[in-house]
Design an enzyme around this catalytic site. Structure first.
Site, PDB file in Angstrom:
ATOM      1  CG  HIS A   1     -26.365 -91.883  29.745  1.00  0.00           C
ATOM      2  ND1 HIS A   1     -26.307 -90.601  30.154  1.00  0.00           N
ATOM      3  CD2 HIS A   1     -27.331 -92.528  29.229  1.00  0.00           C
ATOM      4  CE1 HIS A   1     -26.894 -90.433  29.069  1.00  0.00           C
ATOM      5  NE2 HIS A   1     -28.009 -91.854  28.863  1.00  0.00           N
TER       6      HIS A   1
ATOM      7  CE1 TYR B   1     -23.909 -82.656  33.150  1.00  0.00           C
ATOM      8  CE2 TYR B   1     -24.261 -81.303  34.269  1.00  0.00           C
ATOM      9  CZ  TYR B   1     -24.211 -82.494  34.691  1.00  0.00           C
ATOM     10  OH  TYR B   1     -25.656 -83.140  35.038  1.00  0.00           O
TER      11      TYR B   1
ATOM     12  CE  LYS C   1     -24.762 -86.195  43.074  1.00  0.00           C
ATOM     13  NZ  LYS C   1     -24.679 -88.319  42.180  1.00  0.00           N
TER      14      LYS C   1
ATOM     15  N   PRO D   1     -29.670 -78.506  40.006  1.00  0.00           N
ATOM     16  CG  PRO D   1     -31.014 -78.048  38.701  1.00  0.00           C
ATOM     17  CD  PRO D   1     -30.825 -76.997  39.943  1.00  0.00           C
TER      18      PRO D   1
ATOM     19  CE1 TYR E   1     -23.447 -85.836  36.453  1.00  0.00           C
ATOM     20  CE2 TYR E   1     -23.182 -87.888  35.843  1.00  0.00           C
ATOM     21  CZ  TYR E   1     -24.270 -86.784  35.473  1.00  0.00           C
ATOM     22  OH  TYR E   1     -24.546 -85.705  34.850  1.00  0.00           O
TER      23      TYR E   1
HETATM   24  C1  LIG Z   1     -36.608 -78.204  37.313  1.00  0.00           C
HETATM   25  C2  LIG Z   1     -36.152 -79.608  37.811  1.00  0.00           C
HETATM   26  C3  LIG Z   1     -34.925 -80.331  37.892  1.00  0.00           C
HETATM   27  C4  LIG Z   1     -34.317 -81.326  38.147  1.00  0.00           C
HETATM   28  N1  LIG Z   1     -33.146 -81.853  38.027  1.00  0.00           N
HETATM   29  C5  LIG Z   1     -32.919 -82.972  38.729  1.00  0.00           C
HETATM   30  C6  LIG Z   1     -32.333 -84.396  38.416  1.00  0.00           C
HETATM   31  O1  LIG Z   1     -31.609 -84.700  37.231  1.00  0.00           O
HETATM   32  N2  LIG Z   1     -32.197 -85.377  39.641  1.00  0.00           N
HETATM   33  C7  LIG Z   1     -32.141 -85.326  40.748  1.00  0.00           C
HETATM   34  O2  LIG Z   1     -31.888 -85.936  41.422  1.00  0.00           O
HETATM   35  N3  LIG Z   1     -33.073 -84.358  40.628  1.00  0.00           N
HETATM   36  C8  LIG Z   1     -33.602 -83.331  40.205  1.00  0.00           C
HETATM   37  N4  LIG Z   1     -34.500 -82.039  40.508  1.00  0.00           N
HETATM   38  C9  LIG Z   1     -34.878 -82.180  42.041  1.00  0.00           C
HETATM   39  C10 LIG Z   1     -35.854 -82.896  43.022  1.00  0.00           C
HETATM   40  O3  LIG Z   1     -36.691 -82.736  41.586  1.00  0.00           O
HETATM   41  C11 LIG Z   1     -36.425 -83.010  43.579  1.00  0.00           C
HETATM   42  O4  LIG Z   1     -35.235 -83.394  44.447  1.00  0.00           O
HETATM   43  C12 LIG Z   1     -37.488 -84.185  44.462  1.00  0.00           C
HETATM   44  O5  LIG Z   1     -39.388 -83.935  43.183  1.00  0.00           O
HETATM   45  C13 LIG Z   1     -37.888 -84.728  45.829  1.00  0.00           C
HETATM   46  O6  LIG Z   1     -38.628 -84.898  46.398  1.00  0.00           O
HETATM   47  P1  LIG Z   1     -39.851 -85.043  46.989  1.00  0.00           P
HETATM   48  O7  LIG Z   1     -40.306 -85.868  47.266  1.00  0.00           O
HETATM   49  O8  LIG Z   1     -38.904 -84.845  48.309  1.00  0.00           O
HETATM   50  O9  LIG Z   1     -40.127 -83.959  46.492  1.00  0.00           O
HETATM   51  P2  LIG Z   1     -41.824 -83.785  46.108  1.00  0.00           P
HETATM   52  O10 LIG Z   1     -41.203 -84.176  44.701  1.00  0.00           O
HETATM   53  O11 LIG Z   1     -42.021 -81.825  46.009  1.00  0.00           O
HETATM   54  O12 LIG Z   1     -42.949 -84.070  45.810  1.00  0.00           O
HETATM   55  C14 LIG Z   1     -43.383 -83.536  47.636  1.00  0.00           C
HETATM   56  C15 LIG Z   1     -44.692 -83.686  47.167  1.00  0.00           C
HETATM   57  O13 LIG Z   1     -45.179 -83.339  48.440  1.00  0.00           O
HETATM   58  C16 LIG Z   1     -46.927 -82.770  48.274  1.00  0.00           C
HETATM   59  N5  LIG Z   1     -47.602 -81.616  49.158  1.00  0.00           N
HETATM   60  C17 LIG Z   1     -46.307 -80.379  49.138  1.00  0.00           C
HETATM   61  N6  LIG Z   1     -47.007 -79.730  50.603  1.00  0.00           N
HETATM   62  C18 LIG Z   1     -48.285 -80.679  50.954  1.00  0.00           C
HETATM   63  C19 LIG Z   1     -49.595 -80.591  52.086  1.00  0.00           C
HETATM   64  N7  LIG Z   1     -49.503 -79.271  52.685  1.00  0.00           N
HETATM   65  N8  LIG Z   1     -49.776 -82.594  52.122  1.00  0.00           N
HETATM   66  C20 LIG Z   1     -49.338 -82.886  51.292  1.00  0.00           C
HETATM   67  N9  LIG Z   1     -49.587 -83.091  50.209  1.00  0.00           N
HETATM   68  C21 LIG Z   1     -48.328 -82.310  50.475  1.00  0.00           C
HETATM   69  C22 LIG Z   1     -46.339 -81.725  47.056  1.00  0.00           C
HETATM   70  O14 LIG Z   1     -48.133 -82.223  46.654  1.00  0.00           O
HETATM   71  C23 LIG Z   1     -45.687 -83.127  46.560  1.00  0.00           C
HETATM   72  O15 LIG Z   1     -46.255 -83.601  44.869  1.00  0.00           O
HETATM   73  C24 LIG Z   1     -35.191 -81.119  39.966  1.00  0.00           C
HETATM   74  C25 LIG Z   1     -36.312 -80.140  40.182  1.00  0.00           C
HETATM   75  C26 LIG Z   1     -36.406 -79.389  39.010  1.00  0.00           C
HETATM   76  C27 LIG Z   1     -37.140 -78.331  39.533  1.00  0.00           C
END
Ligand SMILES: Cc1cc2nc3c(=O)[nH]c(=O)nc-3n(C[C@H](O)[C@H](O)[C@H](O)COP(=O)(O)OP(=O)(O)OC[C@H]3O[C@@H](n4cnc5c(N)ncnc54)[C@H](O)[C@@H]3O)c2cc1C
Length: 397
Positions: A75, A204, A299, A295, A387
């Site tokens: 995009h 948006y 980011k 969200p 963005y």
């Molecule tokens: C509805 C929604 C929409 C979103 N939209 C956007 C978007 O458009 N753009 C964007 O950039 N971000 C968006 N986000 C945010 C994005 O999804 C998160 O920031 C992203 O998942 C972060 O990645 P992470 O790897 O840090 O954490 P996570 O994806 O949460 O991964 C963490 C992992 O650790 C595991 N875990 C937890 N505890 C333990 C344990 N004790 N032992 C072993 N494993 C464990 C969990 O099961 C999980 O799989 C959105 C979030 C939501 C909820």
């Protein structure tokens, strides 16, 4: 007890943990991942879908972007709407051709998991970390269990990429960080629907009935969001009501929102959260483990990947040169971008959500900001560059 020996023990197979593992491997550093949930659960979790230019560049450089390149949608602009008046902020002119790519987070997770396992590397599913110990020594340990059997990962470093509810942040000494948080007085109702997007780019929208966002997933699947009250239940939102509300809030003359069968819906609270220390001894936090953004600016996932870049830089410097400088500066380096993203996400949230009565002082401020985007190239450029995501060099100071 099962014992696994590796250089970096990674907790969490989300975007942060998986990207970290692959990137370390490319640097010749061993890593093992443990994940609390099952593979099916992790890959079905619908979340982000907006990848910044930096994120795509990193995945390409790691050789992990084949499907993303094939199936993702670039995009080059975004639509912003206020009271039914819609404008477009183009990215290319304001950002030297940088853009975003729409590709579901669960697809990224699937691609990275497949590639990790195809390389014969270790990723244990349904293996929750139970305790992180000795991280203030040279020999930290992660205790976990899988299928009723206890295990331990003996490693040089622990990377807690375990999300907001994970063990990493709970393990950091409480006196070592301050918490910053805003809980917004509204939530997002998100849907996935089997219907081609009604817009070629995200929309948006501020409306007197609340915020709405038209996002996309593919040529056949649309992702849409509505601002709802905190505490509302999904039962209060039958499909017809959702489509009607989306149609009103996103409406603009000459444009029609197509509706279709909804196959996923959920309500997510909106919050900004961070801690100002991401490390203790040989324990490092990355991604949602340390910070959450609403969200609205897309980011969260991108910040998680940016943290990983700084952590890899530090670890590579340690293993290659024996230097701890990069690791010691990890928190400081990562937080520069985190605060920028917090500010932008808060800006987008407060600009487009209904916070007070229509016509109030707050509303007038929001309207004035929107009008300024329309008339000021500089303001539009500020939005565009944030963005699509600022380049890493923007934080070298
Ligand atoms: C509805 C929604 C929409 C979103 N939209 C956007 C978007 O458009 N753009 C964007 O950039 N971000 C968006 N986000 C945010 C994005 O999804 C998160 O920031 C992203 O998942 C972060 O990645 P992470 O790897 O840090 O954490 P996570 O994806 O949460 O991964 C963490 C992992 O650790 C595991 N875990 C937890 N505890 C333990 C344990 N004790 N032992 C072993 N494993 C464990 C969990 O099961 C999980 O799989 C959105 C979030 C939501 C909820």
């Amino acid at each position: 007890m099962k014992t696994i020996r590796t250089q970096v023990g990674i907790i969490g197979a989300g975007p942060a943990g998986l990207t970290l593992a692959h990137w370390l491997r490319r640097q010749g550093i061993d890593a093992v991942i443990i994940e609390h949930r099952s593979r099916e659960y992790v890959q079905a979790r619908v979340r982000a879908g907006l990848l910044e230019q930096n994120t795509v560049d990193i995945l390409k450089a790691l050789g992990l972007a084949d499907r993303l390149i094939r199936e993702g949608h670039e995009h080059h602009g975004v639509y912003l709407s206020f009271d039914g008046e819609r404008i477009r902020v183009p990215f290319d002119a304001h950002t030297n051709g940088r853009h975003i790519t729409i590709y579901g987070q669960q697809e990224v997770v699937k691609d990275l998991t497949d590639a990790w396992q195809a390389a014969g590397e270790t990723l244990l599913f349904e293996a929750p970390a139970l305790a992180i110990e000795d991280f203030d020594t040279r020999h930290p340990k992660i205790y976990f269990e899988q299928a009723g059997e206890k295990g331990v990962i003996e490693c040089d470093f622990v990377a807690a990429c375990d999300g907001f509810h994970g063990l990493g942040r709970k393990t950091l000494p409480r006196h070592s960080y301050r918490e910053y948080a805003i809980t917004y007085p509204f939530s997002w109702l998100g849907i996935l629907a089997d219907v081609p997007p009604s817009s070629d780019e995200l929309v948006y929208a501020y409306h007197e009935r609340g915020f709405a966002l038209h996002s996309l997933r593919s040529a056949k699947v649309s992702r849409l969001y509505l601002q709802v009250e905190n505490g509302e239940s999904i039962d209060q939102w039958p499909d017809d009501r959702i489509w009607e509300e989306l149609s009103v809030r996103l409406g603009t003359p000459g444009w029609h929102l197509q509706s279709g069968p909804i196959f996923e819906k959920s309500i997510t609270p909106m919050r900004s959260f961070l801690i100002d220390n991401l490390q203790a001894g040989r324990l490092f936090l990355a991604g949602d483990a340390a910070h959450i953004v609403p969200p609205t600016g897309g980011k969260g996932l991108n910040l998680a990947i940016a943290d990983v870049k700084h952590l890899v830089d530090g670890l590579a410097d340690f293993y290659r040169n024996g230097s701890c400088t990069g690791l010691e500066l990890y928190t400081q380096t990562a937080l520069r971008r985190v605060w920028r993203a917090q500010e932008f996400s808060n800006f987008m949230t407060t600009l487009f959500h209904k916070q007070d009565e229509h016509g109030s002082f707050q509303y007038r401020l929001q309207r004035a900001r929107f009008d300024y985007i329309r008339t000021s190239e500089a303001y539009a450029a500020t939005i565009a560059e944030n963005y699509v995501g600022l380049p890493f060099s923007a934080f070298d100071h």
